[in-house]
Design an enzyme around this catalytic site. Structure first.
Site, PDB file in Angstrom:
ATOM      1  N   GLU A 187      55.051  79.359   1.644  1.00 12.83           N
ATOM      2  CA  GLU A 187      55.731  80.223   0.683  1.00 12.83           C
ATOM      3  C   GLU A 187      56.383  79.470  -0.476  1.00 12.83           C
ATOM      4  OE1 GLU A 187      58.330  83.001   2.603  1.00 12.83           O
ATOM      5  OE2 GLU A 187      56.709  83.900   3.753  1.00 12.83           O
TER       6      GLU A 187
ATOM      7  N   GLU B  76      51.909  84.739   9.019  1.00 10.60           N
ATOM      8  CA  GLU B  76      53.216  85.185   9.528  1.00 10.60           C
ATOM      9  C   GLU B  76      53.327  86.689   9.357  1.00 10.60           C
ATOM     10  OE1 GLU B  76      56.847  83.500   7.951  1.00 10.60           O
ATOM     11  OE2 GLU B  76      56.062  81.455   8.091  1.00 10.60           O
TER      12      GLU B  76
HETATM   13  C1  FCB Z   1      59.330  83.729   6.092  1.00 13.61           C
HETATM   14  C2  FCB Z   1      59.537  82.253   6.385  1.00 13.61           C
HETATM   15  C3  FCB Z   1      59.905  81.997   7.827  1.00 13.61           C
HETATM   16  C4  FCB Z   1      60.928  83.019   8.313  1.00 13.61           C
HETATM   17  C5  FCB Z   1      60.420  84.413   8.082  1.00 13.61           C
HETATM   18  C6  FCB Z   1      61.330  85.495   8.611  1.00 13.61           C
HETATM   19  O1  FCB Z   1      59.497  83.971   4.739  1.00 13.61           O
HETATM   20  O2  FCB Z   1      58.358  81.553   6.088  1.00 13.61           O
HETATM   21  O3  FCB Z   1      60.383  80.684   7.941  1.00 13.61           O
HETATM   22  O4  FCB Z   1      62.122  82.813   7.685  1.00 13.61           O
HETATM   23  O5  FCB Z   1      60.234  84.608   6.706  1.00 13.61           O
END
Ligand code: FCB
Length: 470
Positions: A188, A376
Site C-alpha cells: 500500500e 488482504e
Molecule cells: C491495511 C494494512 C494492514 C492492516 C489492515 C487493516 O491497510 O496493509 O497492515 O493495517 O489495513
C-alpha cells in the site's frame, strides 16, 4: 459493473453469517491460493532484540498522542519468539499460504550497509518452518517499517532511497530466494505517501502536501526497481506488489461530484498501478499530479514500468465523495459511512461486498495486469469473550459476503488467483494500537494466549469442506 456515478443505497449485506452458504472452496478452483496475511511490525515484537535497528514506527510510537492509548509494538504478538506455535495455527486452520513482511531494520540495522546476520537467521527459521508445515511463504519487502536511520536522511523524500531499497531487496533475495518464490515489493504505497508523509497520521508523522509528490514518485520507482531486482536474482519468482484500493462513488450525479470522484479514484486506485503498466501518472483527471514532473529525471518513465506477474489488491471498504470548496487542491471531501446509514465495521469502514466486486472489475480492465491476488481483506469488530469462545458472527458474515463477491467476479471471468485474509492474529493496528482487532485468532496481550475465534473456525471448516455451524 457500474461506472463512476451517483451512489445509490443498496440492500444491507448479511452481517451474522450465513448458516447455509451457497458456495464452496472448490468453486474457486483447485489451484486457487488461500492464505493469511501479516506484517512484521504488527506482530513480531523484539524491537531491539538480536541487533535489530530502530524503525520509524518505534520512534513514532514514543511520541505523545500518536498511537491510541499510548500503545507500542515492543512486544506485540511476540511472534519473533512464538512463530512456530503461530505457524502451527496457520496449518491447523487449513491455510496453505502465509504472507509476512521482512523488517528492513532487522536485516540491515542502519538501513544501508552492514547486515545483521541474526535478523537474517530469524527469517530463515521462519521460512524453513513454513516449508516444513507445507505452507508456502509469501514475502512482502516493505510493509511500512522504514529503518529510522534512513528517515533521518529524508526517508522516502530522498531519491537515494531507490539505491538503499534495491540493495536491501538484493540482500533478501540472495538470502531467501532459494526457498521463497512469491514476492510482494511494497504494501500500500498510497498509505505511505498519504498517511505517513502528508497527513502525518502514520509514521514518520510528516505533514504537508509538498511531501506527497516526491514520496509518491520514489515509491513508484522502488516498486518497479524492486521487481527488477527480484526478476534478476530469483529463479521462477512470482512477483507482485500490494495496492490499497476502494471503489469510489460520487455522492450525486452533479458533474462536480462526479469529477471529484474521479480525482479520488485517481489517488486511491490509479496512482501506482498506471505508471507500472507504462500508462504514466493519472494526470488526465487530476492536473495537480502534473507537478510530479519536478521530481522526475530523464528516463524515469521507463524506470517506473515493471511487468508484474500479479497485482495484490487489498480491499476493505468503498468510499463516497463529493465536491468541496473547503479542501484546496483536492476540492473534495469524503461522505463518511457513518452519515449514510450503511453497515460499518468498528473502524467506521463501510461493509460493501459489491465494492470488492466492482474494484476487481475496474482492475480487470487494465490490459497489462496478468493475474490478481486479493492480498488482504478483513474486518475489525469488538470481540466479546464468552468463556473460552469468541462468537464473532459479524466477522464471519463479512468474510462470507466478501468471498461471495470475489467468486462472483471470478465467475464473470476475472483473473483472481488467490485470497489472503487479514489477518491471523489480533495485532498492533498502527495508530489504533491494540484497540482494533482484525484477527481470526484472538490474542490476550497480557498472557499472549491465542484463542481461535468462531470466524477462524468457520474459515477452517470452509477450507476443509466441513459444514459449519459457526
Ligand atoms: C491495511 C494494512 C494492514 C492492516 C489492515 C487493516 O491497510 O496493509 O497492515 O493495517 O489495513
Amino acid at each position: 459493473m457500474e461506472e463512476i456515478g451517483a451512489y445509490r443505497t443498496k440492500g444491507h449485506p448479511v452481517e451474522n453469517g450465513h448458516s447455509d452458504l451457497t458456495f464452496r472452496k472448490e468453486d474457486f478452483g483447485h489451484d486457487f491460493r488461500w492464505g493469511v496475511a501479516t506484517a512484521s511490525h504488527q506482530i513480531e515484537g523484539s524491537t531491539d532484540g538480536d541487533g535489530r535497528g530502530a524503525c520509524i514506527w518505534d520512534e513514532f510510537s514514543q511520541k505523545k498522542g500518536k498511537i491510541k492509548n499510548g500503545d507500542h509494538a515492543r512486544v506485540a504478538c511476540d511472534f519473533y519468539n512464538r512463530y512456530e506455535e503461530d505457524l502451527a495455527l496457520v496449518a491447523s486452520l487449513g491455510f496453505k499460504q502465509f504472507r509476512f513482511s521482512i523488517s528492513w531494520s532487522r536485516i540491515i540495522p542502519a538501513g544501508y550497509g552492514e547486515i545483521n546476520h541474526k535478523g537474517v537467521d530469524f527469517y530463515n527459521r521462519l521460512i524453513d518452518k513454513c516449508l516444513e508445515l507445507d505452507i508456502e511463504p509469501w514475502v512482502t519487502l516493505y510493509h511500512w517499517d522504514l529503518p529510522h536511520a534512513l528517515e533521518k536522511r529524508g526517508g522516502w523524500k530522498n531519491r537515494k532511497i531507490v539505491e538503499w531499497f534495491s540493495a536491501y531487496v538484493e540482500i533478501c533475495t540472495h538470502a531467501f530466494g532459494d526457498r521463497v518464490k512469491n514476492w510482494l515489493v511494497l504494501n500500500e504505497p498510497m498509505a505511505v505517501a498519504g498517511l505517513g508523509y502528508t497527513t502525518g497520521l502514520h509514521a514518520p508523522g510528516k505533514k504537508g502536501l509538498w511531501n506527497f509528490l516526491p514520496v509518491v514518485h520514489h515509491l513508484a520507482l522502488c516498486q518497479a526497481e524492486g521487481g527488477r531486482v527480484i526478476r534478476r536474482t530469483v529463479a521462477d519468482a512470482y512477483i507482485g506488489t500490494a495496492l490499497s484500493c476502494s471503489y469510489v462513488h460520487a455522492y450525486s450525479d452533479n458533474p462536480k461530484d462526479v469529477r471529484a470522484a474521479k480525482r479520488a479514484d485517481a489517488l486511491m486506485n490509479r496512482l501506482f498501478i498506471e505508471p507500472a503498466l507504462g500508462l504514466g501518472y493519472p494526470v488526465d483527471v487530476f492536473s495537480y499530479l502534473l507537478n510530479i514532473r519536478k521530481y522526475m529525471k530523464p528516463g524515469d518513465e521507463e524506470k517506473l514500468k515493471f511487468d508484474f506477474d500479479f497485482i495484490g489488491l487489498q480491499n476493505y471498504f468503498s468510499v463516497v465523495v463529493r465536491h468541496s470548496y473547503l479542501s484546496p487542491v483536492l476540492w473534495l471531501k469524503e461522505v463518511p459511512a457513518g452519515l449514510r446509514n450503511v453497515p460499518v465495521t468498528e473502524m467506521g469502514w463501510e461493509i460493501d461486498p459489491d465494492g470488492m466486486y466492482n474494484i476487481i472489475g475496474q482492475f480487470e480492465k487494465y490490459q497489462g495486469i496478468k493475474e490478481i491476488i486479493i492480498s488482504e481483506n478483513g474486518a475489525s469488530f469488538t470481540d466479546n469473550l464468552n468463556g473460552n469462545e469468541i462468537p464473532d458472527k459479524r466477522r464471519t458474515g463479512f468474510f462470507q459476503d466478501y468471498l461471495g463477491a470475489v467468486l462472483r467476479a471470478k465467475n464473470d471471468g476475472a483473473k483472481v488467483k488467490g485470497y489472503f485474509a487479514w489477518t491471523l492474529l489480533d495485532n498492533f493496528e498502527w495508530a489504533e494500537g491494540f484497540s482494533a482487532r482484525f484477527g481470526l485468532v484472538y490474542v490476550d496481550f497480557k498472557t499472549q494466549q491465542r484463542t481461535i475465534k468462531h470466524s477462524g473456525k468457520w474459515f477452517s471448516h470452509f477450507l476443509n469442506g466441513i459444514k459449519s455451524s459457526e
